[in-house]
Write a protein that holds these residues in place. Structure first.
Motif, PDB file in Angstrom:
ATOM      1  N   SER A 137       0.522  -1.080   0.106  1.00  0.00           N
ATOM      2  CA  SER A 137       0.143   0.270   0.554  1.00  0.00           C
ATOM      3  C   SER A 137       1.248   1.283  -0.421  1.00  0.00           C
ATOM      4  O   SER A 137       0.446   2.037  -0.218  1.00  0.00           O
ATOM      5  N   SER A 138       2.358   1.370   0.312  1.00  0.00           N
ATOM      6  CA  SER A 138       2.780   2.109   0.022  1.00  0.00           C
ATOM      7  C   SER A 138       3.400   2.414  -0.957  1.00  0.00           C
ATOM      8  O   SER A 138       4.384   3.479  -1.357  1.00  0.00           O
ATOM      9  N   GLY A 139       3.285   1.432  -1.804  1.00  0.00           N
ATOM     10  CA  GLY A 139       3.772   1.897  -3.851  1.00  0.00           C
ATOM     11  C   GLY A 139       5.186   1.229  -3.654  1.00  0.00           C
ATOM     12  O   GLY A 139       5.178   0.875  -4.935  1.00  0.00           O
ATOM     13  N   ASN A 140       5.363   0.315  -2.722  1.00  0.00           N
ATOM     14  CA  ASN A 140       6.538  -0.587  -3.481  1.00  0.00           C
ATOM     15  C   ASN A 140       6.096  -1.477  -4.588  1.00  0.00           C
ATOM     16  O   ASN A 140       4.956  -2.011  -4.513  1.00  0.00           O
ATOM     17  N   ARG A 141       7.119  -1.833  -5.039  1.00  0.00           N
ATOM     18  CA  ARG A 141       6.585  -3.159  -5.888  1.00  0.00           C
ATOM     19  C   ARG A 141       8.099  -4.265  -6.297  1.00  0.00           C
ATOM     20  O   ARG A 141       9.012  -3.377  -6.769  1.00  0.00           O
ATOM     21  N   LEU A 142       7.417  -4.630  -6.636  1.00  0.00           N
ATOM     22  CA  LEU A 142       8.475  -6.541  -6.809  1.00  0.00           C
ATOM     23  C   LEU A 142       8.227  -6.680  -8.577  1.00  0.00           C
ATOM     24  O   LEU A 142       7.045  -7.537  -8.687  1.00  0.00           O
ATOM     25  N   GLY A 143       8.714  -7.114  -8.958  1.00  0.00           N
ATOM     26  CA  GLY A 143       9.481  -7.298 -10.197  1.00  0.00           C
ATOM     27  C   GLY A 143       9.710  -9.217 -11.040  1.00  0.00           C
ATOM     28  O   GLY A 143       9.839  -9.488 -10.005  1.00  0.00           O
ATOM     29  N   MET A 144       9.499  -8.892 -12.128  1.00  0.00           N
ATOM     30  CA  MET A 144       9.863 -10.449 -12.523  1.00  0.00           C
ATOM     31  C   MET A 144      11.525 -10.503 -11.946  1.00  0.00           C
ATOM     32  O   MET A 144      11.618 -11.287 -12.026  1.00  0.00           O
ATOM     33  N   GLY A 145      12.412 -10.088 -11.768  1.00  0.00           N
ATOM     34  CA  GLY A 145      13.289  -9.858 -11.112  1.00  0.00           C
ATOM     35  C   GLY A 145      14.811  -9.576 -12.786  1.00  0.00           C
ATOM     36  O   GLY A 145      16.151  -9.533 -11.935  1.00  0.00           O
ATOM     37  N   GLY A 146      14.239  -9.232 -13.232  1.00  0.00           N
ATOM     38  CA  GLY A 146      15.157  -8.426 -14.575  1.00  0.00           C
ATOM     39  C   GLY A 146      15.599  -7.038 -13.981  1.00  0.00           C
ATOM     40  O   GLY A 146      16.441  -6.896 -14.794  1.00  0.00           O
ATOM     41  N   GLY A 147      15.153  -5.846 -13.583  1.00  0.00           N
ATOM     42  CA  GLY A 147      15.419  -5.036 -13.205  1.00  0.00           C
ATOM     43  C   GLY A 147      14.955  -3.903 -14.128  1.00  0.00           C
ATOM     44  O   GLY A 147      15.512  -3.090 -14.923  1.00  0.00           O
ATOM     45  N   HIS A 197      -7.850   2.184  -7.052  1.00  0.00           N
ATOM     46  CA  HIS A 197      -7.274   2.873  -7.447  1.00  0.00           C
ATOM     47  C   HIS A 197      -6.417   3.626  -6.022  1.00  0.00           C
ATOM     48  O   HIS A 197      -6.567   4.051  -5.212  1.00  0.00           O
ATOM     49  N   LEU A 198      -4.741   2.924  -6.518  1.00  0.00           N
ATOM     50  CA  LEU A 198      -4.732   3.013  -5.044  1.00  0.00           C
ATOM     51  C   LEU A 198      -3.576   4.501  -4.930  1.00  0.00           C
ATOM     52  O   LEU A 198      -2.949   4.636  -6.211  1.00  0.00           O
ATOM     53  N   ILE A 199      -3.444   5.465  -5.058  1.00  0.00           N
ATOM     54  CA  ILE A 199      -3.142   6.679  -5.009  1.00  0.00           C
ATOM     55  C   ILE A 199      -1.663   7.008  -3.439  1.00  0.00           C
ATOM     56  O   ILE A 199      -2.520   6.834  -2.162  1.00  0.00           O
ATOM     57  N   VAL A 200      -0.708   7.286  -3.964  1.00  0.00           N
ATOM     58  CA  VAL A 200       0.174   7.205  -2.743  1.00  0.00           C
ATOM     59  C   VAL A 200       1.167   7.987  -3.428  1.00  0.00           C
ATOM     60  O   VAL A 200       1.453   8.667  -3.707  1.00  0.00           O
ATOM     61  N   ASP A 201       1.018   8.312  -1.863  1.00  0.00           N
ATOM     62  CA  ASP A 201       2.264   9.835  -1.605  1.00  0.00           C
ATOM     63  C   ASP A 201       3.857   9.765  -1.669  1.00  0.00           C
ATOM     64  O   ASP A 201       4.385   9.282  -0.966  1.00  0.00           O
TER      65      ASP A 201
END
Ligand SMILES: Nc1nc2c(c(=O)[nH]1)N(C=O)[C@@H](CNc1ccc(C(=O)N[C@@H](CCC(=O)O)C(=O)O)cc1)CN2
Ligand SMILES: Nc1ncnc2c1ncn2[C@@H]1O[C@H](COP(=O)(O)OP(=O)(O)OP(=O)(O)O)[C@@H](O)[C@H]1O
Length: 203
Positions: A137-147, A197-201
């Motif tokens: 909920s803070s907008g952190n993202r984990l992707g597929m691992g390729g960067g 729809h999550l809006i993060v500061d």
């Protein structure tokens, strides 16, 4: 595998969520795609934008076909990421229309065929829809691992006018206290799922 080191924990989390994602049925994916498309169509700053980067879903990601079709029908210019073997591990964005053939790349993801005239600098895009494996909920993202997205979006706040927006299924949300954050991870200012729809500061 040891879950007490962050790298292994990130790997485990990716594997765990990707496995759930791949078990979704066609009907579940279709319903999710309709809901997220309807939600996105009501968001004013997206409706006002001209150039939008999307992605073609793979590996159980939220399906973007309906969204891309509706945006094209609204006369938006759509761009899709292409991977090139440049060593920079940054993504390029190439124009996609109803007439653009897609080819499957070495990672099994559909992308437009590389063509120097169809590529646009990311600074000219208004909205970049970003795929992800997990978010909080803070907008952190984990992707597929390729960067790839981390590198491509690294300067978005300081040097660009575009806004990155994560798209995901609801269940891809992880409690913040369990989220394995890395220094290079790009925080997403907005994340859209079929339900919210999550809006993060992010300042
Ligand atoms: N739809 C979509 N497009 C995207 C991304 C994405 O996450 N989703 N990417 C986001 O960055 C980039 C591709 N990133 C990727 C990074 C790693 C793997 C991967 O680990 N794939 C295999 C193993 C590798 C192989 O077969 O050589 C796997 O499924 O385990 C796939 C894609 C660009 N385009
Ligand atoms: N801005 C950057 N500059 C240089 N290296 C980076 C950058 N961002 C990420 N990396 C490297 O890329 C590798 C993969 O990063 P990470 O595990 O965060 O990928 P990801 O966010 O899950 O994948 P993606 O963004 O492709 O979906 C890491 O080893 C990291 O060191």
């Amino acid at each position: 595998m040891y879950l007490d080191d962050k790298k292994s924990y990130r790997k485990f989390l990716r594997m765990y969520i990707r496995r759930i994602r791949r078990t979704l049925t066609f009907q579940e994916q279709y319903t999710a795609a309709q809901l997220i498309t309807n939600k996105i169509m009501t968001i004013n700053h997206i409706r006002r934008s001209t150039r939008i980067a999307a992605f073609i879903a793979f590996d159980g990601e939220i399906n973007t076909t309906l969204l891309i079709k509706d945006l094209l029908l609204m006369h938006k210019q759509i761009y899709l990421p292409i991977l090139i073997d440049s060593g920079s591990k940054c993504l390029l964005f190439a124009r996609y229309t109803f007439a653009t053939p897609l080819i499957c790349n070495h990672l099994n993801i559909y992308e437009p065929k590389w063509n120097v005239r169809s590529v646009i600098p990311i600074e000219k895009i208004d909205v970049v829809f970003v795929p992800l494996v997990a978010f909080d909920s803070s907008g952190n993202r984990l992707g597929m691992g390729g960067g790839f997205y981390d590198r491509t979006l690294q300067n978005w706040k300081h040097q660009s006018n575009y806004i990155p927006i994560g798209l995901a299924h609801d269940f891809q949300k992880i409690p913040t206290q369990l989220f394995p954050i890395e220094t290079w991870d790009i925080m997403l200012p907005e994340i859209i799922t079929p339900s919210y729809h999550l809006i993060v500061d992010t300042h």
